[in-house]
Write an enzyme that holds these catalytic residues in place. Sequence first.
Site, PDB file in Angstrom:
ATOM      1  N   CYS A  62       0.912  -1.360  -0.077  1.00  0.00           N
ATOM      2  CA  CYS A  62       0.109   0.131  -0.092  1.00  0.00           C
ATOM      3  C   CYS A  62       0.835   1.254   0.151  1.00  0.00           C
ATOM      4  O   CYS A  62       1.492   1.424  -1.060  1.00  0.00           O
ATOM      5  CB  CYS A  62      -1.047  -0.250   1.378  1.00  0.00           C
ATOM      6  SG  CYS A  62      -2.400   0.940   0.866  1.00  0.00           S
ATOM      7  N   HIS A 103      -3.314  -5.590   2.365  1.00  0.00           N
ATOM      8  CA  HIS A 103      -2.731  -5.720   3.595  1.00  0.00           C
ATOM      9  C   HIS A 103      -2.292  -6.713   4.486  1.00  0.00           C
ATOM     10  O   HIS A 103      -2.451  -7.651   3.980  1.00  0.00           O
ATOM     11  CB  HIS A 103      -3.480  -4.619   4.286  1.00  0.00           C
ATOM     12  CG  HIS A 103      -3.410  -3.198   3.986  1.00  0.00           C
ATOM     13  ND1 HIS A 103      -2.136  -2.471   4.527  1.00  0.00           N
ATOM     14  CD2 HIS A 103      -4.212  -2.255   3.429  1.00  0.00           C
ATOM     15  CE1 HIS A 103      -2.262  -1.429   4.007  1.00  0.00           C
ATOM     16  NE2 HIS A 103      -3.466  -0.913   3.514  1.00  0.00           N
TER      17      HIS A 103
HETATM   18  N1  GLN Z   1      -2.112   6.666   2.693  1.00  0.00           N
HETATM   19  C1  GLN Z   1      -2.016   6.011   1.458  1.00  0.00           C
HETATM   20  C2  GLN Z   1      -3.579   6.010   0.959  1.00  0.00           C
HETATM   21  O1  GLN Z   1      -4.409   6.259   1.615  1.00  0.00           O
HETATM   22  C3  GLN Z   1      -1.601   4.599   1.966  1.00  0.00           C
HETATM   23  C4  GLN Z   1      -2.829   4.157   2.800  1.00  0.00           C
HETATM   24  C5  GLN Z   1      -2.406   2.383   3.278  1.00  0.00           C
HETATM   25  O2  GLN Z   1      -1.085   2.307   3.235  1.00  0.00           O
HETATM   26  N2  GLN Z   1      -3.307   1.931   3.720  1.00  0.00           N
HETATM   27  O3  GLN Z   1      -3.453   5.859  -0.362  1.00  0.00           O
END
Ligand code: GLN
Length: 757
Positions: A602, A704
Site C-alpha cells: 500500500c 494488507h
Molecule cells: N495513505 C495512503 C493512501 O491512503 C496509503 C494507505 C495505506 O497504506 N493503507 O492511499
Amino acid sequence: MTVRYSVAKAASAATTWGLRHVAHRPAANLPGKLALKIDPALLDELRAKCVEGSVITVGTNGKTSTNNLLADAFQAAGRSIICNRTGANLAAGIASALLQQPRAQWGVFECDELWLAHVLPHLRSNYVLLLNLFRDQLDRCGEIDRIQTSIAGALAASPETVLVYNADDPLCARIADEVPNRTIAFGLAESMGLPQNTVADAQMCQKCDGMIAYRFRQYGQLGDYYCESCDFARPALDYAARDVRIAPAGVTLEVEGPDGTQPLSTPQATPYAAYNLVAAYALTQQVAISAADLQKAVRAFNPRNGRLQRYDIDGHPVLLNLAKNPTGFNQNLKIVEADEAPKVVAFFINDQVADGRDISWIWDIDFEELAGQPNTVVVAGGSRANDLQVRLKYAGIRATLGDIHDAFALARALGEADEAWKGCGVYAIANYTALPPVHEALDKMEAAGGASGVSEEAVARAADTVRQGSAVRQCPGGVSHSAEVVRGEAEEGSTEMRRPSGALSHSGEAPVVIVHLLPDLLNLYGDGGNVRVLEERLRWRGVPVEVRRVPHGGTVNLAEADLVFMGGGPDREQKLASEQLLAMADDLSAYVEDDGPLLAICGGYQILGRQWLWGDELVPGLGLIDMETRRPGTSADRLIDNMVLASPLASHPVVGYENHAGRTYLGEGVEGFGRVVSSCGRGNNDDDRVEGARYRNVVGTYSHGPLLSKNPEVADWLLARALERRAARTGAPAPELAPLDDAEELAANAHMVKRLS
Ligand code: GLN
C-alpha cells in the site's frame, strides 16, 4: 412541536411496542431509526427531555462500561437519567432511548466516534467525555485523522459543550488543542510500569510532523509524551491520578484535582479500569456528584453485558470480555497471562460491518506472549476462526477451531484426563458481534446450573483431541504443548524459536537477513505480520533468519539484506517515510537492480513509483517502478474491500484486503502483481482491475496485513528469491525450500475465496 415530530414519535412508539410484545426483540435501534427518518430534526426536539442537560461518552475502548458507570453514579446521587445502556450508540440508539424513556434530569449517552458529528450539534450536550482513540475498524473509518477531524467538527458545532478528555492520549490532546470549546484534562501522573506492546497508534506529532517521544508510556500511545521537534506535549492535567496500584483485588489510586486529593478504587484489576475511573471522576466532579456517590456506583457496578463478566460454570471460573482492537486485545492477554493455572482460552473474531470487515489487525496483537504460557489450551472461533488459527500458529500456538461449547467440552475432557485440569479456568474473549452469542450461551449455562448446550459430538471430539495429545501436554520448560507442536516442525525444535535473532545456526550457516524498513511509520493494518510469516517459515525449515528493523532515523546496509519489506501507512507517516526512503534511493535501486527481493504494501508500494499525491501535494517517489499514484478526492474517498486475485506467483487464488485513497497507474509494460477476479475489490485504481505491480524481484501490492499468511505460495516465492540472494552474497548454497504443512493457511485462504466468489 411539529407535525413531523408527532408522527415520528407515534411511529417509534408503535415499533417499540411491536418489537417488544410481538417480535420479543429489544427495541434499541429500530424505533429511533424510523423516527429519525420521518423527522431528521428529532434530536433537537428531544433535547428538552433532559431537563438539566446531557453528557456524551466517546472513545474507542471503554465507552459502554464508563458510560454505564456514569449513569449509575448519576442515579446514586439521586438524579434521574435517560441512558442508552445496551450500547446502541449511533444516532438511532440515542434517539430510541430518548423516545422510550421518561423525561429526566440528565441524559447520559455513549456515542460512536463518527456519529458524534450527527448527535452533538443537535443535543448540544453540556459535556463530552473523550476516553481514547485507538485504531479500530479502519475499513469504516479510513485513517485515524478522519475520526479526529469528525470529533473536532462536532465539538466546534456545539461550542458551549465542555470537553473532558484523556490528556495521556496524544490523539485526544490534539483534538483539545484545536477546538474552541472549554477543555478539562485528565490522566495518570505516574507510570504504571507495564510491559510494553509492539504497536502504538500515534508515532508522529500531528502539530509539526516530528516524532513523539515518551517520558513514560502506559499502553498503546497513552503516556507522558512530548514532540521532539515542537512544543506539543501532554498538557497539564486538571485531574491527575497518582499512586496507581493494580492488584488482583482491583485498582486503587488517588486523584489530585482542583478541589484536593481523592482516593478511589475499583474491583476491576486492569490498567484501563484505572483510566475509566479517573475519567468518570473528572466528569462527575463537573456536575457536583460526590466522590462517595461515584464510589458507591463503582462498588455496585456489575457488568451484565459481557464486559469483564464473571461466571462460575460447572466449577470452572469463567471470564468473558470484549476486545475489538489490538490495544484492547493486548490488555486482555495480560489478564489471561496473569493466571498461571491450567486454562482454556477461547478467542472469537467476526468480520461483520460492526466489527470491521478487515481483520488484519489481529496481526498487531502480541499473541506471542501467550505462547510461553504453561497449561494453556487455545480455541479459535468466530466467522474468521481460520485466520485467527493461522495468526496463532505464527505466534507459536496450536489452536483448535470451535465455539464456546467446544471450549467447555475441551475443559471437561482435560479434567477427565488429568486431575490438575479439573475446574480449570475458561476465558472467552470476543470482538463486537462475536460477543453476544457467547454471552448468551454463558448466561444460559449459568441459568441451567451447568455447561448446557455442549453436544455429545463436541465432547467426543474434545476427548479425541486430548487423547491425541494435540491440545495440551506439559513439557519440561513449562511451555504448553500447543506451542510445541508448531515449533516441532522446525529442525532443532523449540530452541530455534527461542534463539535470539541474528545468531548463527549450529551449522554456522549465515542467517537470511530480512530488513523491515520503517516499522514505526509504515505498519498500518498489521502489515508487519508479513515479516512474522517470512521469519517463521524459514525457522520451521531450520534456516537461520535475522530480522533487522530499521526505525525512522535508523540506517541499514542493503548489501547485507536478502529480503526487504515495507508496509503501508497513514498519509502523514507515509510522507515522512518517503523522505527517509528517498535519501536511500540509490541503495534501494542498486538492491532492486541486483535482483534483491522486496515486498511493499500500500503506502510503501505507492512510494516505489515516480510520484504520489498527498492531498494536493505531489510527493516524489523512489522511481523504482514506472508507475504513479493519483488521488481523485480526499483521504475519505477510498477503495476498501476484500479481494481475490489471480497472480502468476501462486497457483491458488490470492486473497487480500485493500484500503487506500491513492489510485495507482502502471507505466507501459509494467506487470501487475495480479488481476482482481472477485466482484468485490478494485486493486490499483477504479478502472483496470490490475492489482499491484511486479518488477524483477519486487512485489508491490495493495493487499494488507494478512497477505502472506493466507497466501503461503507468495511467501515462499519471496523466500526462494531471498535464499538465492543469500547464496550470491555469501557463497553459501541455495537450499530448496522444504515443503511445509500449510493446511491451516490454505483453509483460511479457501474460506475467503469461497465467500467472495
Ligand atoms: N495513505 C495512503 C493512501 O491512503 C496509503 C494507505 C495505506 O497504506 N493503507 O492511499
